[in-house]
Design a protein around this motif. Structure first.
Motif, PDB file in Angstrom:
ATOM      1  N   ASN B 728      56.236  68.918  79.149  1.00  0.00           N
ATOM      2  CA  ASN B 728      56.402  69.928  80.198  1.00  0.00           C
ATOM      3  C   ASN B 728      56.906  71.248  79.620  1.00  0.00           C
ATOM      4  O   ASN B 728      56.552  72.323  80.107  1.00  0.00           O
ATOM      5  N   ALA B 729      57.695  71.167  78.561  1.00  0.00           N
ATOM      6  CA  ALA B 729      58.131  72.395  77.890  1.00  0.00           C
ATOM      7  C   ALA B 729      56.951  73.071  77.186  1.00  0.00           C
ATOM      8  O   ALA B 729      56.853  74.300  77.161  1.00  0.00           O
ATOM      9  N   VAL B 730      56.064  72.259  76.630  1.00  0.00           N
ATOM     10  CA  VAL B 730      54.879  72.834  75.989  1.00  0.00           C
ATOM     11  C   VAL B 730      54.063  73.631  77.014  1.00  0.00           C
ATOM     12  O   VAL B 730      53.608  74.746  76.739  1.00  0.00           O
ATOM     13  N   PHE B 731      53.924  73.073  78.206  1.00  0.00           N
ATOM     14  CA  PHE B 731      53.196  73.794  79.251  1.00  0.00           C
ATOM     15  C   PHE B 731      53.912  75.098  79.600  1.00  0.00           C
ATOM     16  O   PHE B 731      53.293  76.166  79.727  1.00  0.00           O
ATOM     17  N   ALA B 732      55.222  75.014  79.736  1.00  0.00           N
ATOM     18  CA  ALA B 732      55.985  76.209  80.103  1.00  0.00           C
ATOM     19  C   ALA B 732      55.841  77.302  79.040  1.00  0.00           C
ATOM     20  O   ALA B 732      55.792  78.484  79.345  1.00  0.00           O
ATOM     21  N   LEU B 733      55.741  76.868  77.776  1.00  0.00           N
ATOM     22  CA  LEU B 733      55.659  77.855  76.701  1.00  0.00           C
ATOM     23  C   LEU B 733      54.232  78.370  76.498  1.00  0.00           C
ATOM     24  O   LEU B 733      54.017  79.551  76.255  1.00  0.00           O
ATOM     25  N   THR B 734      53.253  77.470  76.603  1.00  0.00           N
ATOM     26  CA  THR B 734      51.888  77.835  76.197  1.00  0.00           C
ATOM     27  C   THR B 734      50.904  77.923  77.358  1.00  0.00           C
ATOM     28  O   THR B 734      49.802  78.429  77.191  1.00  0.00           O
ATOM     29  N   GLY B 735      51.277  77.361  78.508  1.00  0.00           N
ATOM     30  CA  GLY B 735      50.323  77.322  79.622  1.00  0.00           C
ATOM     31  C   GLY B 735      49.287  76.223  79.477  1.00  0.00           C
ATOM     32  O   GLY B 735      48.408  76.078  80.323  1.00  0.00           O
ATOM     33  N   GLU B 736      49.402  75.435  78.402  1.00  0.00           N
ATOM     34  CA  GLU B 736      48.448  74.332  78.216  1.00  0.00           C
ATOM     35  C   GLU B 736      49.103  73.013  78.536  1.00  0.00           C
ATOM     36  O   GLU B 736      50.205  72.730  78.085  1.00  0.00           O
ATOM     37  N   ARG B 737      48.394  72.191  79.299  1.00  0.00           N
ATOM     38  CA  ARG B 737      48.915  70.877  79.659  1.00  0.00           C
ATOM     39  C   ARG B 737      48.654  69.859  78.556  1.00  0.00           C
ATOM     40  O   ARG B 737      47.624  69.890  77.892  1.00  0.00           O
ATOM     41  N   VAL B 738      49.611  68.954  78.405  1.00  0.00           N
ATOM     42  CA  VAL B 738      49.470  67.864  77.439  1.00  0.00           C
ATOM     43  C   VAL B 738      49.241  66.588  78.231  1.00  0.00           C
ATOM     44  O   VAL B 738      50.105  66.178  78.997  1.00  0.00           O
ATOM     45  N   ARG B 739      48.100  65.993  78.075  1.00  0.00           N
ATOM     46  CA  ARG B 739      47.843  64.749  78.818  1.00  0.00           C
ATOM     47  C   ARG B 739      47.532  63.586  77.887  1.00  0.00           C
ATOM     48  O   ARG B 739      47.243  62.483  78.336  1.00  0.00           O
ATOM     49  N   THR B 740      47.576  63.854  76.610  1.00  0.00           N
ATOM     50  CA  THR B 740      47.349  62.814  75.612  1.00  0.00           C
ATOM     51  C   THR B 740      48.412  62.963  74.527  1.00  0.00           C
ATOM     52  O   THR B 740      48.673  64.070  74.064  1.00  0.00           O
ATOM     53  N   LEU B 741      48.986  61.857  74.133  1.00  0.00           N
ATOM     54  CA  LEU B 741      49.953  61.872  73.042  1.00  0.00           C
ATOM     55  C   LEU B 741      49.299  61.294  71.790  1.00  0.00           C
ATOM     56  O   LEU B 741      48.351  60.531  71.901  1.00  0.00           O
ATOM     57  N   PRO B 742      49.801  61.624  70.599  1.00  0.00           N
ATOM     58  CA  PRO B 742      50.907  62.533  70.338  1.00  0.00           C
ATOM     59  C   PRO B 742      50.518  63.996  70.441  1.00  0.00           C
ATOM     60  O   PRO B 742      49.342  64.343  70.363  1.00  0.00           O
ATOM     61  N   LEU B 743      51.521  64.838  70.576  1.00  0.00           N
ATOM     62  CA  LEU B 743      51.303  66.274  70.720  1.00  0.00           C
ATOM     63  C   LEU B 743      50.673  66.898  69.488  1.00  0.00           C
ATOM     64  O   LEU B 743      49.999  67.923  69.587  1.00  0.00           O
ATOM     65  N   SER B 744      50.889  66.285  68.345  1.00  0.00           N
ATOM     66  CA  SER B 744      50.367  66.887  67.118  1.00  0.00           C
ATOM     67  C   SER B 744      48.838  66.905  67.098  1.00  0.00           C
ATOM     68  O   SER B 744      48.239  67.611  66.295  1.00  0.00           O
ATOM     69  N   LEU B 745      48.190  66.142  67.990  1.00  0.00           N
ATOM     70  CA  LEU B 745      46.733  66.206  68.071  1.00  0.00           C
ATOM     71  C   LEU B 745      46.278  67.571  68.578  1.00  0.00           C
ATOM     72  O   LEU B 745      45.191  68.040  68.275  1.00  0.00           O
ATOM     73  N   GLN B 746      47.140  68.187  69.387  1.00  0.00           N
ATOM     74  CA  GLN B 746      46.756  69.389  70.121  1.00  0.00           C
ATOM     75  C   GLN B 746      47.473  70.641  69.597  1.00  0.00           C
ATOM     76  O   GLN B 746      46.953  71.728  69.707  1.00  0.00           O
ATOM     77  N   PHE B 747      48.659  70.446  69.053  1.00  0.00           N
ATOM     78  CA  PHE B 747      49.489  71.587  68.657  1.00  0.00           C
ATOM     79  C   PHE B 747      50.021  71.403  67.251  1.00  0.00           C
ATOM     80  O   PHE B 747      50.190  70.286  66.780  1.00  0.00           O
ATOM     81  N   ASP B 748      50.332  72.529  66.661  1.00  0.00           N
ATOM     82  CA  ASP B 748      50.956  72.501  65.356  1.00  0.00           C
ATOM     83  C   ASP B 748      52.467  72.449  65.561  1.00  0.00           C
ATOM     84  O   ASP B 748      53.044  73.374  66.116  1.00  0.00           O
ATOM     85  N   PHE B 749      53.067  71.346  65.160  1.00  0.00           N
ATOM     86  CA  PHE B 749      54.499  71.183  65.355  1.00  0.00           C
ATOM     87  C   PHE B 749      55.231  71.289  64.042  1.00  0.00           C
ATOM     88  O   PHE B 749      54.743  70.827  63.020  1.00  0.00           O
ATOM     89  N   ARG B 750      56.412  71.866  64.089  1.00  0.00           N
ATOM     90  CA  ARG B 750      57.219  71.840  62.875  1.00  0.00           C
ATOM     91  C   ARG B 750      57.994  70.526  62.840  1.00  0.00           C
ATOM     92  O   ARG B 750      58.912  70.316  63.611  1.00  0.00           O
ATOM     93  N   VAL B 751      57.562  69.645  61.953  1.00  0.00           N
ATOM     94  CA  VAL B 751      58.315  68.393  61.787  1.00  0.00           C
ATOM     95  C   VAL B 751      58.722  68.212  60.339  1.00  0.00           C
ATOM     96  O   VAL B 751      58.161  68.816  59.448  1.00  0.00           O
TER      97      VAL B 751
END
Ligand code: FES
Ligand code: FES
Lengths: 154, 751
Positions: B728-751
């Motif tokens: 939900n924070a990803v949506f708030a920041l980017t306007g894109e909904r996440v409906r499949t996990l993990p998030l790294s499939l869709q976004f570049d995360f700093r891990v």
């Protein structure tokens, strides 16, 4: 050909293949099981020991390449005589399952030896190779700051 | 068959118990708040000292409290020991603890709490009473299980009564000896104090106290507590920071051999044939042993064993699972066409509400298979001597492990002595007994040789009991700023059905509550609210992953609630509160708390917040996650947790568990997934199954409320809200909904 290593001040002569990782020499041949196996590929830090004060992944260090004296968690402090870092860990109740902690503590020891007053960025840089599946990072960070303060007062 | 006396201390203890324990324990069982009156036998019979009930051995100055639940990091030994110590009046520094033997005496009475088809938060008094009766069923079955965040709830009265009963028995003996009334005596720091200043240490009274019926004193009011309610120094802490804590993989025995496995990489497959010679050629390898679905290699050290296992040439016979993760998801989706397994919630008429609505939503979500990835790979040590098997391992269900080991070694459970060690993480994985099975088989093949088995990380990763992959089909509608319909369908393999079949050999039918927990039992007042579960016909081994069904279902529920809030034009947190306030006050209060802590709605410039909630294991928990974009990638900067487990026995441990649960959930949400290709698990080690680390973990704040009238668990409830709060924070920041996990499939995360 036997290989000689000095661990926690004791010299051992071991008749083992030189490529045997130090981790398994410590655990299975010398009975020093405080050093843990997590991944075997230098990706988790559970096996971290000190070689001449430097933090090293024992799973990736062949016996033949051990270049100086080794300190394991058993040689670092004992329940009766905790090292200052271990005492800080206890004050912050940092361990959960505890499996990663010997490696975390020795990694932190190497950090403080080099940088007695690390800031968060320095702690991140030094500690991020050490995985903790229980998520004890916030407590570890606090314990490192605390130990640094305690050690600089001493 | 003969039982060895050598090396089987607990075997002897069990027999002597009948003589020594009987009297004392009849008293122990008289602590009868339980519906079933038959006393539980005291399994303890110490070689020196006296046992007053199944939880206590007093030997001179040493006070040993039995803490018969699995210590996997959650601090349970400390809290359980404090329950007894509080009433017993001993100094914390005096207390030692011991996990104790596998025994029906240590049944988990709270385990069945989850068995009723009712949302926890909505349990009425009579339902709680019924759950306690079911707890009695757990007593009859002797289920000594650590799971479901139940340990503290179960022990809360039982172990305090054990302490109080023992204290009064000790006082009664002292009263007789001193010729005074019991009422004149006090207790403190392990001693009975007489009015004239005489001090009688417990150690001098214990042997006699153990032979008397135990009084049934009232429990102290919490306002008098000295130990409970405070953050105590954990009993396991010093051992764990000095490397002296013993895990299953640390057992040292004379003549010890080390073992590694090469297991069939295809789930459900087996060994068709193999050539042991390349393994036997590895220096240090001593034996190669056929285990049917794998091969064991025994060597002088674990390195040689692992090298040997890798060198083996094996022909595998494959199982009949789909080849790829895509084909598996297709199979899961087919479940929607089958008969439903459950409809745990069915309020109003969602079909009608959705067709009548001007604003309706229909969305699909997916959650991947997940691995427990405990820090310590699976391990066990076993020794078969003269027909008796001694076993050392970390485990979450000693009696199941004992039985499994017996079957593997071809002996009876009475011929197995199990020592439960510390666990390098459990998270549900160590309820499974595969490692016990293999260690017992290896020991049985090499009688007289102690075998220490350690899975390589690669074998551990390839042979998990996974959090099931799941698909959710969500429909809903909003009107006037409120949700008017919420209709969820979820498809996944059933953990309960699979695990029960594995553990008991029996097939279980009927609606699986765990499959839909986190979806059907949430305290939202929505007039048309339906949740249906569909069981996928897919035999990938699945198991109890931290928070079980709640872990994926909270993701579905709370992401969809966010979408509904957005459709209604409402603030996501206010929207949740509006539906919760009249439904369940403690839940609304944690949301309010987390809003205040996070200064909800006012993130710093360039950052965004997401919120999620889940009521699981009796504990409502709300989380806010803050996200930032840094150099093109996303970074989790801060997180806030508010939870309400009711009465808090050790706030330090609760806080640590909440942080731990959040980090576990975030780690999975960002990068966690197990996938299959060519019928095999693709992930091999931490580089491809990573987790948050020191530099990627957010700054975390925890607030613990105590408004909840019922005690809830703390080991798991921190995990479910993490993924949806982040999404939900990803949506708030980017306007894109996440409906499949993990998030790294869709976004570049700093891990
Ligand atoms: S075991 Fe050496 S880094 Fe993981
Ligand atoms: S304390 Fe469990 S892995 Fe770090």
């Amino acid at each position: 050909m036997p290989h000689d290593v000095t661990v926690n001040g004791t010299r051992h002569s071991l008749d083992l293949p030189g490529e045997t990782p130090l981790l398994w020499v410590l655990r299975d041949e010398l009975g020093l099981t405080g050093t843990k196996y997590g991944c075997g590929v230098a990706a988790c830090g559970a096996c971290t020991v000190l070689v001449a004060g430097e933090a090293v992944r024992a799973c990736a260090l062949p016996l033949a390449d051990v270049w100086d004296e080794v300190t394991t968690i058993e040689g670092f402090g004992t329940p009766e005589a905790l090292a200052p870092l271990q005492a800080a860990w206890v004050r912050h109740q940092a361990a959960q399952c505890g499996y990663c902690q010997p490696g975390q503590i020795l990694q932190a020891a190497a950090l403080l030896a080099e940088n007695p007053t690390p800031d968060d960025a320095a702690i991140n840089a030094a500690m991020s190779g050490n995985l903790c599946r229980c998520g004890t990072y916030p407590a570890i960070r606090a314990a490192i700051h605390d130990a640094a303060a305690a050690m600089s007062e001493a | 068959m003969t039982k060895s006396k050598k090396g089987s201390k607990l075997g002897r203890i069990t027999r002597r118990t009948l003589l020594v324990g009987a009297v004392a324990v009849a008293g122990g069982a008289a602590f009868g708040i339980w519906q079933v009156r038959r006393p539980v036998d005291n399994p303890l019979a110490p070689e020196s000292g006296a046992t007053l009930n199944p939880y206590l051995i007093i030997d001179g100055d040493a006070i040993t409290i039995i803490t018969p639940r699995a210590e996997m990091g959650q601090g349970i030994h400390t809290t359980l020991a404090a329950l007894v110590a509080e009433e017993l009046d001993v100094d914390w520094a005096q207390v030692r603890h011991w996990h104790g033997p596998p025994s029906a005496a240590y049944y988990n009475g709270a385990l069945m709490h989850g068995a009723l088809p009712v949302a926890d938060y909505a349990m009425k008094g009579w339902q709680i009473a019924l759950a306690e009766t079911l707890g009695a069923a757990s007593k009859v079955l002797g289920l000594q299980v650590t799971g479901g965040s139940t340990s503290t709830v179960d022990a809360y009265e039982r172990m305090r009564l054990a302490g109080a009963g023992a204290r009064e028995a000790l006082k009664a003996v002292a009263a007789d000896r001193l010729g005074v009334e019991v009422a004149q005596l006090r207790t403190e720091a392990g001693q009975v104090l007489a009015p004239d200043g005489t001090k009688l240490p417990y150690g001098e009274l214990a042997a006699e106290a153990a032979t008397r019926p135990v009084p049934q004193p009232a429990l102290r009011d919490p306002s008098q507590w000295r130990l409970l309610g405070r953050s105590l120094p954990r009993l396991d802490m010093v051992a764990k920071v000095t490397g002296t804590a013993e895990f299953g993989t640390d057992i040292k025995l004379p003549g010890l051999h080390c073992a590694a496995l090469r297991l069939c990489p295809y789930p459900g497959g087996r060994v068709a044939g193999f050539n042991p010679d390349p393994a036997l050629a590895v220096p240090g390898v001593a034996h190669v042993i056929d285990l049917e679905d794998g091969i064991g290699v025994v060597a002088r050290n674990t390195w040689a064993a692992m090298q040997g296992a890798q060198a083996l040439e094996v022909d595998w016979q494959r199982g009949d699972l789909p080849d790829s993760i895509e084909a598996m998801f297709d199979r899961i989706a087919e479940a929607f066409d089958d008969r439903r397994n459950s409809r745990m919630r069915n309020d109003g008429d969602p079909e009608r509400a959705i067709s009548d609505a001007s604003e309706a939503l229909e969305l699909e979500y997916r959650a991947p298979f997940l691995h427990h990835a405990t820090m310590e790979p699976m391990s066990a040590t076993a020794l078969l001597e003269e027909g008796h098997l001694t076993l050392w391992c970390g485990n979450q269900a000693p009696r199941l492990h004992q039985e499994r080991a017996a079957r593997a070694a071809g002996i009876t459970p009475e011929e197995v002595t199990l020592h439960s060690t510390y666990m390098g993480g459990g998270f549900g994985r160590r309820a499974e007994s595969d490692f016990t099975h293999y260690a017992a088989k290896l020991a049985a093949a090499l009688p007289g040789t102690p075998i220490r088995l350690t899975y390589s990380r690669e074998e551990d990763m390839a042979h998990g009991f996974l959090r099931p992959a799941a698909i959710a089909r969500m429909r809903g509608a909003v009107a006037d700023g409120r949700a008017v319909a919420f209709d969820a369908q979820v498809a996944a393999s059933s953990v309960s059905h699979q695990a029960i079949a594995r553990m008991t050999g029996r097939r279980m039918g009927g609606p699986d509550k765990g499959h839909v927990e986190g979806l059907f039992d949430q305290p939202y007042a929505i007039p048309n609210y339906r949740v249906r579960g569909y069981l996928a016909d897919l035999d990938v081994p699945v198991g109890f992953w931290r928070a079980v069904g709640n872990s994926q279902n909270a993701f579905f529920h709370e992401c969809f609630i966010d979408e509904l809030a957005h459709a209604a034009g409402a603030d996501p947190l206010a929207f949740r509160l509006a539906h919760m306030r009249d439904e369940h006050a403690p839940s609304a209060q944690v949301l309010e708390a987390v809003a205040e802590m996070s200064d909800w709605g006012n993130p710093p410039e360039g950052r965004a917040q997401g919120v999620a909630f889940c009521h699981s294991f009796g504990t409502p928990t709300a989380q806010v996650v803050e996200l930032a974009r840094e150099n093109g990638s996303l970074r989790i900067t801060r997180a806030w947790i508010a939870c309400d487990p009711g009465r808090v026995l050790d706030p330090g441990i609760v806080r640590a568990q909440m942080e731990s649960g959040l980090i576990y959930g975030l780690s999975a949400a960002v990068t966690g997934q197990i996938t299959f290709a060519d019928g095999m698990v693709e992930q091999r080690n931490f580089p491809d199954y990573d987790a948050l680390r020191m530099d990627s973990v957010p700054e975390i704040s925890v607030r613990i409320l105590e408004n909840n009238p019922h005690m809830g668990g703390v080991g798991e409830p921190g995990t479910p809200p993490a993924a949806p709060a982040l999404a939900n924070a990803v949506f708030a920041l980017t306007g894109e909904r996440v409906r499949t996990l993990p998030l790294s499939l869709q976004f570049d995360f700093r891990v």
